[in-house]
Design a protein around this motif. Sequence first.
Motif, PDB file in Angstrom:
ATOM      1  N   GLU A  70       0.853  -1.194   0.000  1.00 17.87           N
ATOM      2  CA  GLU A  70       0.000   0.000   0.000  1.00 17.87           C
ATOM      3  C   GLU A  70       0.884   1.238   0.000  1.00 17.87           C
ATOM      4  O   GLU A  70       0.393   2.358  -0.011  1.00 17.87           O
ATOM      5  CB  GLU A  70      -0.894   0.061   1.261  1.00 17.87           C
ATOM      6  CG  GLU A  70      -1.651  -1.215   1.610  1.00 17.87           C
ATOM      7  CD  GLU A  70      -0.802  -2.205   2.398  1.00 17.87           C
ATOM      8  OE1 GLU A  70      -0.053  -1.769   3.306  1.00 17.87           O
ATOM      9  OE2 GLU A  70      -0.860  -3.409   2.076  1.00 17.87           O
ATOM     10  N   THR A  99      10.640  -4.449   8.814  1.00 17.93           N
ATOM     11  CA  THR A  99       9.795  -3.294   8.482  1.00 17.93           C
ATOM     12  C   THR A  99       8.964  -3.541   7.223  1.00 17.93           C
ATOM     13  O   THR A  99       8.172  -2.684   6.814  1.00 17.93           O
ATOM     14  CB  THR A  99      10.641  -2.005   8.299  1.00 17.93           C
ATOM     15  OG1 THR A  99      11.708  -2.285   7.386  1.00 17.93           O
ATOM     16  CG2 THR A  99      11.206  -1.535   9.621  1.00 17.93           C
ATOM     17  N   GLY A 100       9.177  -4.690   6.577  1.00 20.97           N
ATOM     18  CA  GLY A 100       8.331  -5.040   5.419  1.00 20.97           C
ATOM     19  C   GLY A 100       8.993  -4.797   4.072  1.00 20.97           C
ATOM     20  O   GLY A 100       8.302  -4.663   3.060  1.00 20.97           O
ATOM     21  N   ARG A 226       7.796  -6.025  12.320  1.00 17.03           N
ATOM     22  CA  ARG A 226       6.485  -6.665  12.237  1.00 17.03           C
ATOM     23  C   ARG A 226       6.498  -8.093  12.774  1.00 17.03           C
ATOM     24  O   ARG A 226       5.462  -8.627  13.159  1.00 17.03           O
ATOM     25  CB  ARG A 226       6.002  -6.693  10.790  1.00 17.03           C
ATOM     26  CG  ARG A 226       5.554  -5.369  10.253  1.00 17.03           C
ATOM     27  CD  ARG A 226       5.230  -5.526   8.792  1.00 17.03           C
ATOM     28  NE  ARG A 226       4.720  -4.318   8.200  1.00 17.03           N
ATOM     29  CZ  ARG A 226       3.421  -4.038   8.050  1.00 17.03           C
ATOM     30  NH1 ARG A 226       2.519  -4.883   8.475  1.00 17.03           N
ATOM     31  NH2 ARG A 226       3.035  -2.912   7.495  1.00 17.03           N
TER      32      ARG A 226
END
Length: 230
Positions: A70, A99-100, A226
Amino acid sequence: MNTTTETQFFARLARITREKGLDTTPGPVEDMPRPELPGHPAYHHTQRVNAALTKFERMTPPRYLTASTEHSRVCDWADQVAADVTQAPSLMLWGGTGTGKTHAAFGAVRRIALTGPTRFGFLATTFPDLYAALRPGASGDQERERLMRRVLSVPVLLLDDLGTTKSSPWTEETTYRIVNHRYNRMLPVILTSNEPPAALPELMGDRIASRLIEMTTRVEMTGADRRLTR
Ligand SMILES: Nc1ncnc2c1ncn2[C@@H]1O[C@H](COP(=O)(O)OP(=O)(O)O)[C@@H](O)[C@H]1O
Ligand SMILES: [Mg+2]
């Protein structure tokens, strides 16, 4: 049929249809196939999406198969690649552990695949895995050369975990070959790293760092790990 015979034939045909009271008004011509059939643009778009997703899935570890992003700058980058792969920059996602970055990287490639690109090719690996596979003796010369050729020329290349391998003259030369080749041909690479861009010269050497800085859009991934905050 010569012209006279043809005229006589159509005159006779018209008379017969008139006498029989048949309606010869031309109806609508259905020359557009239905969306689920070849020939319709929607059919070919679906075919391209499916082919691209198959290639994406072949390269993607199960954890990231349904990844989507996103992050607006990452989405913008993916849309640039989808619009014209020859004009898009490379992408560097950097930030702390968890953190992705890897998720966003695969999510970006999946987003590209879902647009149904006319030409889609994708190779994903990590720097440590790539060095291991390319190291002399890791496999036959031909196999290593084939892998190198794909790394150099695949339309979209994802190289995860930059800066996690201890650098040596061999790793630096190998990385230089890849980065320089793709830099010259303007082929996009997605890189992820725990290190900030300012650390690149020390990590990779000036020749590589300078090219990476010019060729990449850099996006910092922020937030907590995460993996620890589920
Ligand atoms: N946007 C997201 N939505 C859902 N899960 C995510 C998202 N980003 C990351 N994750 C999950 O969080 C974990 C860590 O993400 P990952 O991309 O592997 O981190 P990094 O590569 O930065 O170390 C993974 O299990 C991943 O699937
Ligand atoms: Mg990662």
